[in-house]
Every structure is written in structure tokens, then in C-alpha cells.
Motif scaffolding. Structure first.
Motif, PDB file in Angstrom:
ATOM      1  N   VAL A   1      -2.173   5.393   1.986  1.00 55.57           N
ATOM      2  CA  VAL A   1      -3.192   4.359   2.192  1.00 55.57           C
ATOM      3  C   VAL A   1      -2.918   3.611   3.490  1.00 55.57           C
ATOM      4  O   VAL A   1      -3.825   3.365   4.294  1.00 55.57           O
ATOM      5  CB  VAL A   1      -3.235   3.378   1.008  1.00 55.57           C
TER       6      VAL A   1
ATOM      7  N   PHE B   1     -13.479   2.050  -1.719  1.00 50.52           N
ATOM      8  CA  PHE B   1     -12.188   1.690  -1.128  1.00 50.52           C
ATOM      9  C   PHE B   1     -12.414   0.537  -0.162  1.00 50.52           C
ATOM     10  O   PHE B   1     -13.188   0.642   0.781  1.00 50.52           O
ATOM     11  CB  PHE B   1     -11.600   2.900  -0.393  1.00 50.52           C
TER      12      PHE B   1
ATOM     13  N   LEU C   1      -8.051   9.765  -0.744  1.00 50.83           N
ATOM     14  CA  LEU C   1      -7.140   8.753  -1.241  1.00 50.83           C
ATOM     15  C   LEU C   1      -6.120   9.397  -2.174  1.00 50.83           C
ATOM     16  O   LEU C   1      -6.444  10.346  -2.891  1.00 50.83           O
ATOM     17  CB  LEU C   1      -7.905   7.682  -2.025  1.00 50.83           C
TER      18      LEU C   1
ATOM     19  N   ASN D   1       0.838  -1.197   0.000  1.00 47.31           N
ATOM     20  CA  ASN D   1       0.000   0.000   0.000  1.00 47.31           C
ATOM     21  C   ASN D   1       0.877   1.253   0.000  1.00 47.31           C
ATOM     22  O   ASN D   1       1.926   1.286   0.654  1.00 47.31           O
ATOM     23  CB  ASN D   1      -0.902   0.032   1.234  1.00 47.31           C
TER      24      ASN D   1
END
Length: 461
Positions: free
Chosen positions: A277, A324, A390, A273
């Protein structure tokens, strides 16, 4: 190592039939008991001239229209003022037509249902839905009687839950209203997933669109690489050998032949990630992806379906939703996750869960559970996720649009799983019988698209 694995597998397989048999008996008894209660309730509703009785009658009339009269969606006047209901009931009736038809990924439509519903149960039943797909006659009876019954039970449970959560003096939640919504215009993730599955199956059957070959992960990665789409890179090696650090005597050693040299395994570096994130997730969370759903109006174009044109314009691809999937701590993948809605600019909305749909076995009978609605990740409650952005947020939709128009313009719907890595967004795979995962949907665009596409498919020989 090999023989112990085989022994374990054999033992599991031996016990599986007895477990499934027990659950089958439970399913039949529950069907008889609950359906009897439903018919009794319906009789009372008819006497009371309830809207629920009228809705049920229209539902049955629609099944008769499609199954007996061979009617078409565009000519059905039972739900003229309710396009969602019109499309939903048509797609349920379509199950019988698709039943034994070839499926683009799993033999027949029936086999695909059995394969993909074996780990899903209506909350509170514990019964794998795959057990209800073993007989076409049983499935037809279930659509006529059990489906309305399940909608009624769900309405009672949901109405009670909503009343308990509502402290205002507003009009009490009506079980009849909730029942009608579940029966004719459901918005739960499962109903919409199965609707999308039926559309994909019907489209592949009627058009033979080559884009459905991209459901194969290796085929898609090859196509996307040629088209310059941002994908998770794969290793061009003949194969790899993986060994346990301590075992010996030929044990603890595994070989994987790479798809790049004719093998069956796609070999890739494990992705991480992006830091932005990871900051939203608990420790030891898995790679947590974004699911973007796109629709292609080019999937009903003769030139695209004939492969005269292999790409389409960006204007022909519509983004319907974005979610998400924030994986749970210590999970291996984000299939166990909190599902956070994502806005156009990447701002994260509220999250929810659907894990109560995956509760199988006797211990879950009579315990329907409920989705959790949250602004935080339950494994990291001190950190609010909703309201944050994000990384690459504004680019995610464009990445999905470009992938759809370049790789599979002839496929109606696609779910793109995009990893947000330190090196940027990378598509892992595409799902053509796709799931909205509880995301906010562009309903006018979605319903108009479904109507147009189903109408087109019914006109095909």
C-alpha cells in the motif's frame, strides 16, 4: 497551557457567530435571487413544453403526495418506470417526517444534520449546509424551490464542462437532461450519502434495532472482539501519560483514561500501511484505508430485529461498493484523499476527488471547482495507481460481509473502514450512515434493497 487554550477557544467561539451570520445573510440573498431566476426559467420551459418542466412538476406533485396526502412509496405512480427517482424523491420528502424525531446518535434528526453538515457546502456557495437546517419551515421551502434551483445551476455548470471536454461530433450535452438527472436520479456522492443517512435514521426510528449502538467505536470494538472479527487491536491499560520533551512547570503533559477501564479514550498503537500500500502512496501519507459498503436483507427480518437471532447467513449480506482512499502527503488521516474504485479481485480502478464539497467561506463563492479524475496520485504523479492490485484484495469483501452478519445483521447499510497493515486487514470502525465515496455501485441490488427496506419501514407502527 490550559488557560491559553481556553482563551483561544473563547476567541474562536466569539468570532464564529458573526461569520455564520454573514454566511446566513448571503444564503438568504442567494436563495431569493437564484430562486427567482429558476422560476423565470421554469416559466419559459413550460411555454416551450420542455421535459425539464414536466420533471419539475412531477417532483412537486410527489412532495404534495407525501406531505399532504400521506402517500406511501409503494403506491406512488409518478415514477413507476424510474425506481431511482421514486426512492430519491420519497427520501427527500421523508426529511420533514424525521425532522424532530429521535436519532440513534445525535439527539434528533435535525441535530444530526447540523452536526454532520457543518463542514460541507454545495460547491461554489461557501455556505455550510448546516445553516440550512436551523428551521423546519425554511427546510421545506428549500426542498420546494432551492433544491430544483441548485439542480439547474449544477446542470448548467456540468453541461458546459462536459461540452468543453468533448471534442467529438456527438450530440451536444443537454442542460435539460442533466437537470432532470440531478433533480430525480442524482448519482453524486453527497446525494447518495444523505439518502443512506435518511435510510439509517428511518430504520433506527421505526425498528429500534440494537445494532445501531455499534456506531459507538468502543461498543463496536468490544462486540467485534467477542465475535472474532479482525479489528485494529486496542491496549488494555488504565490510561497513558503523554509529555512534551522540553516543557516544564506542569505544562505539556496530558493524561488519557482508557475505555477499557471506564475512560473515554480508545488507546491503540498507531497502525502503518502494508508495504504494498505504501508503494502506491506519496511520502508521509497517512494510514490509507479501504471503505467497503455492505447491505443486510436480514435488517427487515422479524427474528433478527427481535434479537431472537443475533447473526445471519452470508447470503443475506450484499457488497455494494469498495473504494481505496489514498491519503494526501502530510495529511493526518485519509479523509483528504484520492478515491480509487476497487474491483472484486482487488484491482484498482480510476480515482476521483470530492474535496470541492468542503470549501467553506467567502473566498469560495462563485468558484464551484470540479472533481479530479485520475489514474495517479497527484502527490506522486510518476506512479500509476490504477491497474495495480491491493494486497488482500479478494479477502476485503469477505471481511466486511462477516463483520456485518456477525455484529450488526439488523442494520441495513454499513460502511467498513479497513486498514491494510503489515499484519493483515484490520477493521478500524463501522459507519452506519455511510458514504460510497464515489465508488462504483451495484445499482440493481442497491435500488432493489432500498425499495424493499423503505416499503417494510412504512408498514411499521
Amino acid at each position: 497551557s490550559s488557560s491559553s487554550s481556553s482563551s483561544s477557544s473563547s476567541s474562536s467561539l466569539a468570532s464564529a457567530p458573526s461569520k455564520q451570520s454573514g454566511m446566513s445573510v448571503l444564503a438568504v440573498l442567494a436563495f431569493v435571487a437564484v430562486s427567482s431566476l429558476f422560476l423565470a426559467w421554469l416559466a419559459v420551459a413550460v411555454v416551450a413544453r420542455s421535459p425539464a418542466a414536466a420533471a419539475t412538476t412531477r417532483y412537486w406533485r410527489a412532495l404534495h403526495y407525501y406531505w399532504v396526502q400521506g402517500g406511501k412509496l409503494q403506491d406512488c405512480d409518478l415514477f413507476r418506470d424510474q425506481p431511482h427517482a421514486n426512492i430519491h424523491v420519497f427520501s427527500l420528502a421523508l426529511i420533514m417526517d424525521l425532522w424532530g424525531s429521535p436519532h440513534y446518535r445525535t439527539g434528533t434528526f435535525q441535530q444530526d444534520m447540523i452536526t454532520n453538515l457543518r463542514n460541507v457546502a454545495i460547491p461554489g456557495t461557501g455556505v455550510p449546509l448546516s445553516l440550512l437546517c436551523r428551521s423546519k419551515l425554511l427546510a421545506r421551502l428549500l426542498l420546494v424551490f432551492l433544491y430544483p434551483t441548485v439542480c439547474l445551476v449544477a446542470a448548467v455548470v456540468e453541461a458546459q464542462r462536459r461540452r468543453a471536454a468533448d471534442d467529438s461530433d456527438a450530440k451536444p450535452v443537454s442542460i435539460s437532461d442533466v437537470y432532470i438527472q440531478h433533480l430525480l436520479q442524482p448519482t453524486d456522492w453527497f446525494s447518495l450519502w444523505r439518502l443512506n443517512c435518511r435510510l439509517a435514521s428511518y430504520h433506527a426510528l421505526k425498528t429500534g434495532a440494537k445494532g445501531f449502538d455499534q456506531e459507538n467505536k468502543w461498543t463496536f470494538l468490544q462486540t467485534a472482539a467477542r465475535k472474532g472479527v479482525a479489528i485494529a487491536p486496542f491496549l488494555d491499560v488504565e490510561g497513558i501519560c503523554v509529555k512534551d520533551m522540553n516543557e516544564e512547570g506542569g505544562m505539556g503533559i496530558h493524561f488519557f483514561n482508557s475505555a477499557t477501564h471506564g475512560g473515554k479514550w480508545i488507546i491503540q498503537h498507531a497502525l502503518k500501511n502494508a508495504p504494498e500500500v505504501a508503494a502506491l502512496l506519496p511520502e508521509h501519507a497517512p494510514l490509507s484505508t479501504v471503505r467497503v459498503i455492505t447491505a443486510s436483507t436480514a435488517s427487515t427480518s422479524k427474528d433478527v430485529l427481535d434479537a431472537t437471532v443475533t447473526e445471519c447467513d452470508a447470503e443475506q449480506i450484499k457488497v455494494l461498493s469498495c473504494v481505496f482512499r489514498a491519503g494526501f502527503a502530510n495529511a493526518s488521516t485519509d479523509h483528504k484523499s484520492v478515491l480509487f474504485d476497487v474491483a472484486t479481485d482487488g484491482t484498482i480502478g480510476r480515482g476521483t476527488t470530492n474535496q470541492h464539497w468542503y470549501q467553506l467561506g467567502w473566498s469560495h463563492v462563485g468558484r464551484p471547482g470540479a472533481p479530479v479524475v485520475t489514474d495517479v496520485h497527484p502527490d506522486r504523479p510518476e506512479n500509476k495507481v490504477a491497474g495495480k492490485k491491493l494486497p488482500f484484495g479478494s479477502d476485503l469483501r469477505q471481511i466486511a460481509v462477516d463483520a456485518h452478519r456477525l455484529c450488526i445483521p439488523d442494520v441495513p447499510l454499513a460502511g467498513w473502514d479497513i486498514a491494510l497493515t503489515p499484519d493483515g486487514p484490520q477493521i478500524l470502525e463501522v459507519n452506519l450512515s455511510c458514504n460510497f465515496f464515489c465508488g462504483t455501485i451495484d445499482w440493481p441490488a442497491y435500488l432493489a434493497f432500498l425499495q424493499t427496506t423503505f416499503d417494510f419501514l412504512q408498514q411499521q407502527q
